[in-house]
Design a protein around this motif. Structure first.
Motif, mmCIF file in Angstrom:
data_model
loop_
_atom_site.group_PDB
_atom_site.id
_atom_site.type_symbol
_atom_site.label_atom_id
_atom_site.label_comp_id
_atom_site.label_asym_id
_atom_site.label_seq_id
_atom_site.Cartn_x
_atom_site.Cartn_y
_atom_site.Cartn_z
ATOM 1 N N ARG A 117 0.809 -1.219 0.000
ATOM 2 C CA ARG A 117 0.000 0.000 0.000
ATOM 3 C C ARG A 117 0.840 1.267 0.000
ATOM 4 O O ARG A 117 0.302 2.363 -0.081
ATOM 5 C CB ARG A 117 -0.921 0.001 1.230
ATOM 6 N N ASP A 118 2.158 1.116 0.121
ATOM 7 C CA ASP A 118 3.041 2.270 0.235
ATOM 8 C C ASP A 118 4.167 2.117 -0.790
ATOM 9 O O ASP A 118 5.085 1.326 -0.606
ATOM 10 C CB ASP A 118 3.605 2.332 1.657
ATOM 11 N N GLU A 119 4.059 2.879 -1.870
ATOM 12 C CA GLU A 119 5.020 2.740 -2.975
ATOM 13 C C GLU A 119 6.456 3.017 -2.532
ATOM 14 O O GLU A 119 7.384 2.323 -2.951
ATOM 15 C CB GLU A 119 4.649 3.669 -4.126
ATOM 16 N N GLN A 120 6.635 4.014 -1.691
ATOM 17 C CA GLN A 120 7.992 4.337 -1.239
ATOM 18 C C GLN A 120 8.578 3.174 -0.439
ATOM 19 O O GLN A 120 9.732 2.793 -0.643
ATOM 20 C CB GLN A 120 7.992 5.616 -0.407
ATOM 21 N N ARG A 122 7.676 0.059 -0.652
ATOM 22 C CA ARG A 122 7.877 -1.034 -1.604
ATOM 23 C C ARG A 122 9.206 -0.870 -2.341
ATOM 24 O O ARG A 122 9.980 -1.818 -2.470
ATOM 25 C CB ARG A 122 6.712 -1.104 -2.593
ATOM 26 N N GLU A 123 9.491 0.337 -2.785
ATOM 27 C CA GLU A 123 10.752 0.593 -3.491
ATOM 28 C C GLU A 123 11.957 0.400 -2.579
ATOM 29 O O GLU A 123 12.982 -0.139 -3.004
ATOM 30 C CB GLU A 123 10.754 2.010 -4.069
#
Length: 186
Positions: A117-120, A122-123
């Motif tokens: 739910r959190d792209e940052q 995840r990256e």
């Protein structure tokens, strides 16, 4: 030389990260609030936002830092491996300390879920895992393993899966799995 104020600030920041690392496995990612975190760290809630731009930023830093630390320790142990079979043994031994229900396993699972739910986040997690996978592939390649990048991806996923399944009470012990993983790389 570091000033006393800077040293105190660093110490408070470390207490906040440690509190996050305790609370996420205990309560779950979404149940950690600024108030609860501050209370655990022994500071006021305003101090949390003084040291971190947001609660998610603090949780992300705590989780990614610990994941990086675990994988750095595994990599240091990989330095002792003299054969591809020993690489597998090191990877399996690294998983032995994780029951799937211990705090580090739970933190990793919570972080993986939050990363959905959190792209940052995840990256950041993907970056840590990719770095480790590349170093593992290099080690496998040094030992003559074919398709080292793909083999590293499967080996790492298998070891992660063992720990994940242990948390469900459905995972086998690593011992009987070791010969299967050794065949994978031979």
């Amino acid at each position: 030389m570091t000033s006393p104020a800077a040293a105190r600030g660093h110490e408070v920041r470390q207490r906040l990260l440690a509190a996050a690392a305790e609370l996420v496995p205990e309560r779950g990612w979404a149940a950690v609030s600024t108030r609860v975190l501050a209370e655990r760290a022994g500071v006021t809630p305003s101090v949390v936002h003084y040291h971190f731009p947001s609660l998610p930023a603090l949780l992300n830093e705590a989780a990614v830092g610990l994941l990086r630390q675990v994988l750095t320790e595994v990599e240091a142990n990989l330095d002792t491996a003299r054969t591809s079979a020993q690489v597998v043994e090191v990877m399996i031994a690294s998983a032995d300390g994780y029951t799937g229900t211990d705090s580090m396993s739970r933190l990793a699972v919570e972080a993986y879920l939050a990363a959905g739910r959190d792209e940052q986040l995840r990256e950041q997690i993907a970056g840590v895992v990719d770095e480790f996978r590349h170093r593992l592939a290099r080690r496998l390649g040094e030992h003559g393993v074919g398709a080292p990048d793909e083999t590293a991806a499967v080996l790492l996923a298998a070891v992660d899966g063992l720990v994940l399944h242990r948390g469900l009470g459905a995972g086998p012990d690593a011992g009987p799995v070791a010969p299967v993983l050794r065949r994978l790389i031979s």
